[in-house]
Motif scaffolding. Structure first.
Motif, PDB file in Angstrom:
ATOM      1  N   ALA A   1     -43.711   8.093  64.752  1.00 28.04           N
ATOM      2  CA  ALA A   1     -44.692   7.002  64.830  1.00 28.04           C
ATOM      3  C   ALA A   1     -44.104   5.825  65.598  1.00 28.04           C
ATOM      4  CB  ALA A   1     -45.102   6.563  63.425  1.00 28.04           C
ATOM      5  N   PRO A   2     -44.785   5.337  66.646  1.00 30.99           N
ATOM      6  CA  PRO A   2     -44.252   4.208  67.416  1.00 30.99           C
ATOM      7  C   PRO A   2     -44.252   2.888  66.644  1.00 30.99           C
ATOM      8  CG  PRO A   2     -45.876   5.456  68.688  1.00 30.99           C
ATOM      9  CD  PRO A   2     -45.974   5.911  67.268  1.00 30.99           C
ATOM     10  N   LEU A   3     -45.085   2.801  65.586  1.00 34.24           N
ATOM     11  CA  LEU A   3     -45.174   1.571  64.795  1.00 34.24           C
ATOM     12  C   LEU A   3     -45.034   1.923  63.321  1.00 34.24           C
ATOM     13  CD1 LEU A   3     -45.748  -1.489  64.661  1.00 34.24           C
ATOM     14  CD2 LEU A   3     -48.192  -0.944  64.619  1.00 34.24           C
ATOM     15  N   ARG A   4     -44.002   1.363  62.664  1.00 34.76           N
ATOM     16  CA  ARG A   4     -43.753   1.605  61.240  1.00 34.76           C
ATOM     17  C   ARG A   4     -43.650   0.261  60.522  1.00 34.76           C
ATOM     18  NH1 ARG A   4     -38.981   5.491  59.934  1.00 34.76           N
ATOM     19  NH2 ARG A   4     -40.400   6.312  58.341  1.00 34.76           N
ATOM     20  N   ILE A   5     -44.349   0.163  59.390  1.00 33.39           N
ATOM     21  CA  ILE A   5     -44.431  -1.110  58.677  1.00 33.39           C
ATOM     22  C   ILE A   5     -44.232  -0.857  57.189  1.00 33.39           C
ATOM     23  CG2 ILE A   5     -45.884  -3.099  58.147  1.00 33.39           C
ATOM     24  CD1 ILE A   5     -47.384  -2.605  60.743  1.00 33.39           C
ATOM     25  N   VAL A   6     -43.326  -1.612  56.569  1.00 31.28           N
ATOM     26  CA  VAL A   6     -43.120  -1.574  55.121  1.00 31.28           C
ATOM     27  C   VAL A   6     -44.059  -2.583  54.469  1.00 31.28           C
ATOM     28  CG1 VAL A   6     -41.502  -2.068  53.252  1.00 31.28           C
ATOM     29  CG2 VAL A   6     -40.734  -0.792  55.271  1.00 31.28           C
ATOM     30  N   CYS A   7     -44.864  -2.110  53.514  1.00 32.31           N
ATOM     31  CA  CYS A   7     -45.844  -2.954  52.828  1.00 32.31           C
ATOM     32  C   CYS A   7     -45.508  -2.992  51.340  1.00 32.31           C
ATOM     33  CB  CYS A   7     -47.260  -2.418  53.018  1.00 32.31           C
ATOM     34  SG  CYS A   7     -47.761  -2.247  54.749  1.00 32.31           S
ATOM     35  N   GLN A   8     -45.275  -4.193  50.803  1.00 34.83           N
ATOM     36  CA  GLN A   8     -44.947  -4.338  49.395  1.00 34.83           C
ATOM     37  C   GLN A   8     -45.822  -5.415  48.774  1.00 34.83           C
ATOM     38  OE1 GLN A   8     -40.865  -3.547  48.124  1.00 34.83           O
ATOM     39  NE2 GLN A   8     -40.183  -4.070  50.183  1.00 34.83           N
ATOM     40  N   PRO A   9     -46.515  -5.090  47.662  1.00 31.57           N
ATOM     41  CA  PRO A   9     -47.386  -6.078  47.017  1.00 31.57           C
ATOM     42  C   PRO A   9     -46.573  -7.207  46.406  1.00 31.57           C
ATOM     43  CG  PRO A   9     -47.200  -4.105  45.666  1.00 31.57           C
ATOM     44  CD  PRO A   9     -46.490  -3.800  46.955  1.00 31.57           C
ATOM     45  N   MET A  10     -47.205  -8.375  46.371  1.00 27.70           N
ATOM     46  CA  MET A  10     -46.598  -9.561  45.781  1.00 27.70           C
ATOM     47  C   MET A  10     -47.617 -10.200  44.844  1.00 27.70           C
ATOM     48  SD  MET A  10     -44.697 -11.211  49.129  1.00 27.70           S
ATOM     49  CE  MET A  10     -43.914 -12.495  48.116  1.00 27.70           C
ATOM     50  N   PRO A  11     -47.179 -11.125  43.978  1.00 26.14           N
ATOM     51  CA  PRO A  11     -48.125 -11.780  43.065  1.00 26.14           C
ATOM     52  C   PRO A  11     -49.213 -12.546  43.822  1.00 26.14           C
ATOM     53  CG  PRO A  11     -45.848 -12.175  42.389  1.00 26.14           C
ATOM     54  CD  PRO A  11     -45.783 -11.532  43.738  1.00 26.14           C
ATOM     55  N   ALA A  12     -50.296 -12.835  43.106  1.00 24.82           N
ATOM     56  CA  ALA A  12     -51.388 -13.669  43.605  1.00 24.82           C
ATOM     57  C   ALA A  12     -52.084 -13.059  44.817  1.00 24.82           C
ATOM     58  CB  ALA A  12     -50.886 -15.075  43.932  1.00 24.82           C
ATOM     59  N   GLY A  13     -52.205 -11.714  44.842  1.00 27.75           N
ATOM     60  CA  GLY A  13     -52.949 -11.066  45.912  1.00 27.75           C
ATOM     61  C   GLY A  13     -52.306 -11.141  47.266  1.00 27.75           C
ATOM     62  N   ARG A  14     -50.989 -11.265  47.312  1.00 23.55           N
ATOM     63  CA  ARG A  14     -50.294 -11.334  48.595  1.00 23.55           C
ATOM     64  C   ARG A  14     -49.572 -10.015  48.882  1.00 23.55           C
ATOM     65  NH1 ARG A  14     -46.312 -16.104  48.194  1.00 23.55           N
ATOM     66  NH2 ARG A  14     -45.962 -15.094  46.160  1.00 23.55           N
ATOM     67  N   MET A  15     -49.171  -9.848  50.127  1.00 23.85           N
ATOM     68  CA  MET A  15     -48.434  -8.660  50.526  1.00 23.85           C
ATOM     69  C   MET A  15     -47.334  -9.050  51.507  1.00 23.85           C
ATOM     70  SD  MET A  15     -49.715  -5.157  52.459  1.00 23.85           S
ATOM     71  CE  MET A  15     -50.273  -4.362  50.946  1.00 23.85           C
ATOM     72  N   SER A  16     -46.153  -8.459  51.296  1.00 25.96           N
ATOM     73  CA  SER A  16     -45.049  -8.602  52.237  1.00 25.96           C
ATOM     74  C   SER A  16     -45.129  -7.473  53.254  1.00 25.96           C
ATOM     75  CB  SER A  16     -43.708  -8.561  51.502  1.00 25.96           C
ATOM     76  OG  SER A  16     -42.635  -8.465  52.428  1.00 25.96           O
ATOM     77  N   VAL A  17     -45.170  -7.827  54.536  1.00 29.17           N
ATOM     78  CA  VAL A  17     -45.304  -6.858  55.619  1.00 29.17           C
ATOM     79  C   VAL A  17     -44.083  -6.985  56.525  1.00 29.17           C
ATOM     80  CG1 VAL A  17     -46.666  -6.185  57.617  1.00 29.17           C
ATOM     81  CG2 VAL A  17     -47.817  -6.932  55.534  1.00 29.17           C
ATOM     82  N   ASP A  18     -43.323  -5.899  56.641  1.00 29.11           N
ATOM     83  CA  ASP A  18     -42.091  -5.917  57.428  1.00 29.11           C
ATOM     84  C   ASP A  18     -42.177  -4.828  58.497  1.00 29.11           C
ATOM     85  OD1 ASP A  18     -39.588  -6.386  58.389  1.00 29.11           O
ATOM     86  OD2 ASP A  18     -38.513  -5.625  56.635  1.00 29.11           O
ATOM     87  N   ILE A  19     -42.211  -5.216  59.762  1.00 27.42           N
ATOM     88  CA  ILE A  19     -42.297  -4.268  60.863  1.00 27.42           C
ATOM     89  C   ILE A  19     -40.889  -3.737  61.152  1.00 27.42           C
ATOM     90  CG2 ILE A  19     -42.968  -3.914  63.268  1.00 27.42           C
ATOM     91  CD1 ILE A  19     -44.916  -6.271  62.945  1.00 27.42           C
ATOM     92  N   VAL A  20     -40.649  -2.491  60.773  1.00 30.82           N
ATOM     93  CA  VAL A  20     -39.307  -1.923  60.914  1.00 30.82           C
ATOM     94  C   VAL A  20     -39.144  -1.114  62.194  1.00 30.82           C
ATOM     95  CG1 VAL A  20     -38.887  -1.921  58.426  1.00 30.82           C
ATOM     96  CG2 VAL A  20     -39.945   0.081  59.498  1.00 30.82           C
ATOM     97  N   LYS A  21     -40.257  -0.830  62.882  1.00 27.46           N
ATOM     98  CA  LYS A  21     -40.178  -0.141  64.164  1.00 27.46           C
ATOM     99  C   LYS A  21     -41.395  -0.530  64.989  1.00 27.46           C
ATOM    100  CE  LYS A  21     -40.150   4.514  66.262  1.00 27.46           C
ATOM    101  NZ  LYS A  21     -40.259   5.971  65.971  1.00 27.46           N
ATOM    102  N   ARG A  22     -41.136  -0.926  66.218  1.00 31.91           N
ATOM    103  CA  ARG A  22     -42.210  -1.248  67.149  1.00 31.91           C
ATOM    104  C   ARG A  22     -41.658  -1.181  68.564  1.00 31.91           C
ATOM    105  NH1 ARG A  22     -42.978  -7.878  66.684  1.00 31.91           N
ATOM    106  NH2 ARG A  22     -40.810  -8.407  67.193  1.00 31.91           N
ATOM    107  N   ARG A  23     -42.541  -1.148  69.527  1.00 30.97           N
ATOM    108  CA  ARG A  23     -42.147  -1.228  70.915  1.00 30.97           C
ATOM    109  C   ARG A  23     -41.947  -2.698  71.265  1.00 30.97           C
ATOM    110  NH1 ARG A  23     -46.725   3.104  72.993  1.00 30.97           N
ATOM    111  NH2 ARG A  23     -45.640   5.003  72.275  1.00 30.97           N
ATOM    112  N   GLY A  24     -40.754  -3.012  71.742  1.00 30.18           N
ATOM    113  CA  GLY A  24     -40.465  -4.405  72.044  1.00 30.18           C
ATOM    114  C   GLY A  24     -39.318  -4.913  71.202  1.00 30.18           C
ATOM    115  N   PRO A  25     -39.215  -6.239  71.054  1.00 33.56           N
ATOM    116  CA  PRO A  25     -38.093  -6.813  70.314  1.00 33.56           C
ATOM    117  C   PRO A  25     -38.133  -6.453  68.836  1.00 33.56           C
ATOM    118  CG  PRO A  25     -39.714  -8.493  70.843  1.00 33.56           C
ATOM    119  CD  PRO A  25     -40.107  -7.269  71.608  1.00 33.56           C
ATOM    120  N   VAL A  26     -36.947  -6.464  68.228  1.00 38.00           N
ATOM    121  CA  VAL A  26     -36.838  -6.161  66.799  1.00 38.00           C
ATOM    122  C   VAL A  26     -37.481  -7.284  65.993  1.00 38.00           C
ATOM    123  CG1 VAL A  26     -35.227  -5.813  64.894  1.00 38.00           C
ATOM    124  CG2 VAL A  26     -34.743  -4.834  67.152  1.00 38.00           C
TER     125      VAL A  26
END
Length: 252
Positions: free
Chosen positions: A172-197
């Motif tokens: 997959a050219p785009l990989r994202i780690v998604c983790q739920p957080m309190p109060a309806g929020r989500m932590s989104v971490d792009i661990v692989k993409r085309r371009g800069p880290v």
């Protein structure tokens, strides 16, 4: 197969997207979250490639994360293709998010070997808009087939896998780690993409807020959800919405 020009609200990174320039320019659809769009390729969810979302747990808010884009796709008259949802109340969740169940094609292949051919067939449909696959045990060759199928379309292709799969190679050219957080929020971490880290997770406020209780997991061979608004008819390995009548949707 040549990709078919789409009526989806896709755009290039610099101008409005139209059927006249779709072959020459990368296309995307806005995620609905400006901080995320600034980090995604071309400023939104990229079409024609496999997007892998790595989840801390099933129903981590993935449908709410994708809801703004999915709603625009459905409003453009396109279909959502769902393969093996990891929880049984996806229909209720989609209704809650304002997505018409008649715009959803549900693939429920009893034999795992039938699932990928069913997906590949669905992606060739001119009405295809987005694919959502829950594949916790997908092999590398499965993901490569999905990536090749996605590359031949003008829609979005998402695969949901458990967080430990982050340590496994993926095409997959785009990989994202998604983790739920309190109060309806989500932590989104792009661990692989085309371009800069990507250097730091993005914290998003999902709308509407995530439910506080996890949804029940799918179980074997029993009626799970009443779906009064539409019925499903099996055609070529897929269950397709047909005339409105009550039906109990069954889990794999």
């Amino acid at each position: 197969m040549a990709a078919v020009p789409s009526a989806l609200p896709f755009a290039s990174s610099s101008q409005s997207f139209s059927s006249d320039n779709w072959r020459d320019r990368p296309v995307r659809i806005a995620s609905g979250y400006p901080p995320l769009d600034r980090e995604l390729p071309n400023g939104g969810w990229p079409a024609s490639m496999l997007i892998e979302l790595l989840l801390a747990n099933p129903d981590a808010g993935e449908l709410r994360l994708l809801a703004p884009a999915l709603k625009r796709i459905v409003q453009a008259g396109k279909k959502l293709v769902l393969l093996a949802p990891s929880h049984i109340s996806f229909a209720a969740t989609l209704r809650e998010l304002g997505i018409d169940a008649h715009s959803v094609l549900l693939i429920e292949a009893d034999n795992p070997t039938d699932r990928l051919p069913s997906v590949e067939l669905a992606l060739k449909n001119v009405d295809f808009g987005a694919l959502l696959c829950w594949l916790p045990e997908a092999r590398d060759d499965h993901l490569r087939r999905l990536q090749l199928a996605a590359a031949d379309t003008n829609g979005l292709a998402f695969v949901f896998r458990p967080l430990p799969a982050q340590n496994q190679p993926s095409p997959a050219p785009l990989r994202i780690v998604c983790q739920p957080m309190p109060a309806g929020r989500m932590s989104v971490d792009i661990v692989k993409r085309r371009g800069p880290v990507h250097v730091a997770p993005i914290v998003l406020s999902l709308t509407p807020e995530m439910t506080s209780q996890p949804l029940p997991t799918r179980t074997l061979a029993r009626a799970a959800v009443n779906v009064p608004s539409y019925a499903l008819e099996r055609r070529g390995g897929m269950e397709i919405p047909v005339a409105a009548r009550p039906r109990a949707a069954r889990c794999n």
